[in-house]
Design a protein around this motif. Structure first.
Motif, PDB file in Angstrom:
ATOM      1  N   SER A  78      -9.925  -3.069 -17.872  1.00 47.46           N
ATOM      2  CA  SER A  78      -9.314  -2.264 -16.771  1.00 47.46           C
ATOM      3  C   SER A  78     -10.897  -1.297 -17.211  1.00 47.46           C
ATOM      4  O   SER A  78     -10.597  -1.047 -17.885  1.00 47.46           O
ATOM      5  CB  SER A  78      -8.317  -1.992 -16.626  1.00 47.46           C
ATOM      6  N   TRP A 121      -7.477  -6.954  -8.395  1.00 46.05           N
ATOM      7  CA  TRP A 121      -8.982  -6.879  -8.165  1.00 46.05           C
ATOM      8  C   TRP A 121      -9.493  -5.128  -8.587  1.00 46.05           C
ATOM      9  O   TRP A 121     -10.265  -4.456  -9.221  1.00 46.05           O
ATOM     10  CB  TRP A 121      -9.938  -7.320  -7.484  1.00 46.05           C
ATOM     11  N   TYR A 122      -9.533  -4.495  -7.606  1.00 42.17           N
ATOM     12  CA  TYR A 122      -9.661  -3.135  -7.513  1.00 42.17           C
ATOM     13  C   TYR A 122      -9.364  -2.217  -8.842  1.00 42.17           C
ATOM     14  O   TYR A 122      -9.714  -1.868  -9.853  1.00 42.17           O
ATOM     15  CB  TYR A 122      -8.660  -2.672  -6.526  1.00 42.17           C
ATOM     16  N   GLU A 163      -3.725  -9.484  -5.224  1.00 37.81           N
ATOM     17  CA  GLU A 163      -4.302  -9.526  -6.101  1.00 37.81           C
ATOM     18  C   GLU A 163      -5.986  -8.580  -5.659  1.00 37.81           C
ATOM     19  O   GLU A 163      -6.919  -9.078  -6.680  1.00 37.81           O
ATOM     20  CB  GLU A 163      -4.792 -11.014  -5.653  1.00 37.81           C
ATOM     21  N   PHE A 164      -6.222  -8.255  -4.579  1.00 38.30           N
ATOM     22  CA  PHE A 164      -7.022  -7.278  -3.595  1.00 38.30           C
ATOM     23  C   PHE A 164      -6.971  -6.316  -4.720  1.00 38.30           C
ATOM     24  O   PHE A 164      -7.825  -5.521  -5.466  1.00 38.30           O
ATOM     25  CB  PHE A 164      -6.930  -6.893  -2.695  1.00 38.30           C
ATOM     26  N   ARG A 185      -0.445  -2.628 -10.031  1.00 35.89           N
ATOM     27  CA  ARG A 185      -1.879  -2.199  -9.024  1.00 35.89           C
ATOM     28  C   ARG A 185      -1.133  -0.164  -9.339  1.00 35.89           C
ATOM     29  O   ARG A 185      -1.621   0.777  -8.757  1.00 35.89           O
ATOM     30  CB  ARG A 185      -0.855  -1.947  -7.749  1.00 35.89           C
ATOM     31  N   ASP A 242      -8.995  -3.186 -11.627  1.00 39.41           N
ATOM     32  CA  ASP A 242     -10.164  -3.802 -13.436  1.00 39.41           C
ATOM     33  C   ASP A 242     -11.465  -3.196 -13.214  1.00 39.41           C
ATOM     34  O   ASP A 242     -12.262  -3.402 -14.014  1.00 39.41           O
ATOM     35  CB  ASP A 242      -9.829  -5.365 -13.330  1.00 39.41           C
ATOM     36  N   ASN A 243     -11.554  -3.561 -11.292  1.00 38.10           N
ATOM     37  CA  ASN A 243     -13.412  -2.725 -10.931  1.00 38.10           C
ATOM     38  C   ASN A 243     -13.727  -1.362 -10.558  1.00 38.10           C
ATOM     39  O   ASN A 243     -14.638  -1.585 -10.219  1.00 38.10           O
ATOM     40  CB  ASN A 243     -13.767  -4.248  -9.988  1.00 38.10           C
ATOM     41  N   TRP A 257      -8.638  -1.637  -1.400  1.00 35.26           N
ATOM     42  CA  TRP A 257      -9.678  -3.284  -1.651  1.00 35.26           C
ATOM     43  C   TRP A 257      -9.116  -3.673  -0.960  1.00 35.26           C
ATOM     44  O   TRP A 257      -9.601  -4.433   0.497  1.00 35.26           O
ATOM     45  CB  TRP A 257      -9.848  -3.048  -2.731  1.00 35.26           C
TER      46      TRP A 257
END
Length: 218
Positions: free
Chosen positions: A2, A165-166, A161-162, A135, A168-169, A145
């Motif tokens: 992350s 992803w946020y 999942e979105f 989250r 982690d990015n 996201w």
């Protein structure tokens, strides 16, 4: 790994939240006052809808929104379905995301960020899988996201999942992309409601099916 521990997530992002939410609260105050008057005249009191939501690390806070539904019950005293209580004014505010404006105060206070996973109902906290609960590693946001990639037209699993992803990015570039896309979504509103619903259906937990046993568990 992350990216939530760098200088941007821990310092710069919060500074941006304070500055921009403060400025927007001042600049948009005439709009918010006008909306408050309209809500009061159309739906009565209270003007604000305040509800406990799960925040960073699962901490509970009170989320603020302009009220968009009237108080209406059936003959048994139970609230009518959302689509029966949603007013024309409330529908317009939702379509233009104007009902979210009071959350700028949540951002200024530090409950939320301008960008992050949307804060969900407190009752969902014990329904997440370990992965979905990630989250809550960052502050929830007014937009995120998932909101610019389908909003309420996608499934809960896709939303989570979105969100992951946020987490982690997370970066200034990703936040900028989300904010730019959010402006486009406000100008041309899409994906406001889930298919067949005036609001997103409740999340009851993710069902993992065991293909060998032929049973499922929550």
């Amino acid at each position: 790994m992350s990216k939530r521990h760098g200088i941007y997530p821990t310092l710069v992002k919060r500074a941006i939240d304070i500055v921009f939410s403060g400025l927007l609260l001042v600049v948009l105050s005439p709009v918010m006052v006008a909306l408050a008057i309209l809500v009061r005249r159309n739906m009565g009191s209270p003007v604000l809808f305040r509800q406990p939501r799960g925040g960073r690390d699962g901490q509970v806070f009170l989320l603020n929104k302009f009220r968009s539904m009237r108080d209406a019950v059936d003959r048994h005293g139970d609230p009518l379905p959302d689509d029966k209580r949603l007013t024309p004014l409330g529908n317009t505010m939702r379509r233009l995301s104007l009902d979210e404006l009071p959350q700028l105060w949540n951002v200024f206070r530090g409950d939320m960020s301008l960008v992050g996973p949307r804060p969900l109902l407190v009752e969902y906290l014990d329904r997440y899988t370990e992965r979905q609960a990630r989250r809550h590693e960052v502050r929830p946001g007014i937009t995120g996201w998932a909101q610019v990639n389908g909003r309420n037209a996608i499934s809960w699993d896709e939303k989570f999942e979105f969100d992951i992803w946020y987490v982690d990015n997370l970066s200034a570039w990703v936040d900028t992309i989300i904010l730019v896309r959010t402006v486009g979504r406000v100008v041309r509103p899409t994906d406001i409601n889930a298919s067949g619903h005036s609001t997103m259906p409740k999340f009851w937990g993710t069902v993992d099916r065991d293909p060998d046993a032929g049973t499922s568990k929550q």
